[in-house]
Design a protein around this motif. Structure first.
Motif, PDB file in Angstrom:
ATOM      1  N   MET A  78       0.855  -1.180   0.000  1.00 37.49           N
ATOM      2  CA  MET A  78       0.000   0.000   0.000  1.00 37.49           C
ATOM      3  C   MET A  78       0.892   1.230   0.000  1.00 37.49           C
ATOM      4  SD  MET A  78      -3.063  -1.137   2.607  1.00 37.49           S
ATOM      5  CE  MET A  78      -4.000  -2.648   2.317  1.00 37.49           C
ATOM      6  N   THR A  81       0.530   8.424  -0.495  1.00 33.98           N
ATOM      7  CA  THR A  81      -0.541   9.181  -1.110  1.00 33.98           C
ATOM      8  C   THR A  81      -0.154   9.645  -2.514  1.00 33.98           C
ATOM      9  OG1 THR A  81      -2.053  11.048  -0.830  1.00 33.98           O
ATOM     10  CG2 THR A  81       0.208  11.406  -0.131  1.00 33.98           C
ATOM     11  N   ARG A 110      -5.572   2.951  -5.885  1.00 32.50           N
ATOM     12  CA  ARG A 110      -6.589   3.662  -5.120  1.00 32.50           C
ATOM     13  C   ARG A 110      -7.388   4.622  -6.001  1.00 32.50           C
ATOM     14  NH1 ARG A 110      -2.483   3.839  -0.828  1.00 32.50           N
ATOM     15  NH2 ARG A 110      -2.283   6.111  -0.916  1.00 32.50           N
ATOM     16  N   ASN A 111      -8.493   5.021  -5.461  1.00 34.22           N
ATOM     17  CA  ASN A 111      -9.497   5.834  -6.137  1.00 34.22           C
ATOM     18  C   ASN A 111      -8.931   7.119  -6.755  1.00 34.22           C
ATOM     19  OD1 ASN A 111     -11.984   6.989  -6.871  1.00 34.22           O
ATOM     20  ND2 ASN A 111     -12.305   7.839  -4.818  1.00 34.22           N
ATOM     21  N   TYR A 127     -12.008   0.678  -0.552  1.00 36.57           N
ATOM     22  CA  TYR A 127     -10.663   0.201  -0.886  1.00 36.57           C
ATOM     23  C   TYR A 127     -10.407  -1.167  -0.255  1.00 36.57           C
ATOM     24  CZ  TYR A 127      -5.653  -0.108  -1.489  1.00 36.57           C
ATOM     25  OH  TYR A 127      -4.386  -0.539  -1.839  1.00 36.57           O
ATOM     26  N   TYR A 154      -5.053   3.348   5.116  1.00 33.90           N
ATOM     27  CA  TYR A 154      -5.690   2.254   4.372  1.00 33.90           C
ATOM     28  C   TYR A 154      -5.349   0.913   5.002  1.00 33.90           C
ATOM     29  CZ  TYR A 154      -6.853   5.659   0.761  1.00 33.90           C
ATOM     30  OH  TYR A 154      -7.367   6.740   0.090  1.00 33.90           O
ATOM     31  N   GLU A 248      -8.471  12.185  -1.084  1.00 33.40           N
ATOM     32  CA  GLU A 248      -7.689  11.280  -0.231  1.00 33.40           C
ATOM     33  C   GLU A 248      -7.204  12.007   1.018  1.00 33.40           C
ATOM     34  OE1 GLU A 248      -5.473   7.732  -1.333  1.00 33.40           O
ATOM     35  OE2 GLU A 248      -3.667   8.970  -1.180  1.00 33.40           O
TER      36      GLU A 248
END
Length: 357
Positions: A78, A81, A110-111, A127, A154, A248
């Protein structure tokens, strides 16, 4: 006699020209060739970076990368950002080590970043659902999870929602969704768009490391990081639109953080004592939120780059060698038990691979 084609004549002349250019004559070429190594052309392609894949889930397209042997020990990466699922490739400067440890790295995009469409209605729960769907698609029941920087919240939400799917949790310079909110949380959407819009306009600024960062020792690291920044904000024609980034960042402001009390897996926290982005005092909040005391590794040679500078240790920890420490003694990298490593360091060894020297 059959007449040779023009292409065949041209090819013959080209080969002759090359032979002449490198100093071979017709009479000496066979003898010279026998002195040279037998040429070998590989049977398989070398990877150019994490290969991307996609699945349909919950009415949306989920993009993910999958690197390594299919039977390897799975690791869910993960990233920070504003990164894409290909950011996992920024750790491949130790690919040989990862391969020898038999690890497979999976990262779910991620989105709104990279190739993934932006939907302002999605959050942490979505997510987590995406990650579980990808793991199900790949037949992965449990995996180690490594979160860096903005990947921290996340990872916390995934740990809270799916604790049984985590074999070990690793938090490197990772932002905890606990404690006081960041100052920017009080800003309006328009203010945030202006602030982050200027930051992401030039991916070189977004991924800029200070001149003294050890990242500059890794061939191609800075270029790879900048390319991922461009992928994050421009791949789908976003033209640097800060909407996904603002979304985010606002998720990071959500309090209270998730309840991780059901997590039974061991946890490791990696802190660079020079980190100003997610300082040690902030990262210490992980200990307050976790049900058991994590293993905390603190490094005075690192800032917000600790996840890369000590990726060798993280790889070992994820592979089950948490009682070992990689050190460079002379020109040789050795993986030693902790007490032996401590003695070696006192004698002048340095932490990590000798490549860092």
């Amino acid at each position: 006699m059959k007449k040779a084609s023009t292409a065949a004549v041209a090819f013959t002349l080209s080969v002759a020209a090359v032979a002449g250019a490198v100093g071979f004559t017709a009479g000496a070429s066979n003898a010279e060739a026998r002195k040279r190594p037998e040429p070998v052309v590989q049977n398989e392609f070398d990877p150019l970076g994490p290969p991307m894949h996609q699945i349909k889930h919950a009415g949306r397209t989920v993009h993910y990368s999958d690197t390594g042997e299919k039977h390897g020990d799975p690791v869910v990466f993960m990233g920070g950002t504003g990164t894409t699922a290909r950011a996992a490739g920024m750790t491949e400067f130790l690919r040989t080590t990862r391969e020898k440890l038999g690890q497979r790295v999976i990262s779910v995009e991620r989105n709104g970043f990279g190739d993934t469409e932006f939907d302002d209605s999605l959050g942490f729960k979505d997510y987590t659902s995406d990650v579980k769907a990808v793991l199900d698609e790949l037949g992965v029941r449990k995996a180690s999870v490594i979160a860096i920087s903005g990947g921290g919240p996340y990872a916390a939400h995934f740990a809270a929602a799916a604790p049984g799917r985590i074999s070990s949790l690793h938090l490197a310079a990772a932002l905890p969704p606990y404690g006081a909110k960041a100052d920017y949380c009080g800003k309006s959407d328009e203010e945030l768009k202006e602030y982050f819009g200027e930051q992401i306009r030039d991916p070189r600024k977004w991924w800029g490391y200070p001149a003294d960062s050890p990242m500059h020792k890794i061939p191609g690291f800075t270029d790879t990081a900048e390319e991922d920044g461009a992928r994050s904000y421009y791949l789908r024609g976003q033209k640097g639109d800060p909407a996904a980034q603002v979304h985010e960042q606002k998720l990071y402001c959500e309090r209270p953080g998730p309840d991780m009390s059901r997590l039974k897996a061991p946890v490791y926290v990696y802190t660079g004592l020079k980190d100003t982005a997610v300082p040690p005092a902030t990262q210490a909040r992980w200990s307050e939120a976790l049900p058991q005391k994590p293993v905390t590794r603190k490094y005075d040679d690192s800032g917000h780059d600790v996840q890369y500078r000590h990726w060798d240790q993280i790889l070992l920890d994820m592979a089950g060698y948490a009682d070992r420490t990689p050190v460079c003694t002379g020109k040789r990298t050795r993986v030693l038990p902790e007490d032996e490593a401590a003695r070696a360091l006192k004698r002048g060894a340095t932490l990590g691979s000798c490549a860092w020297r």
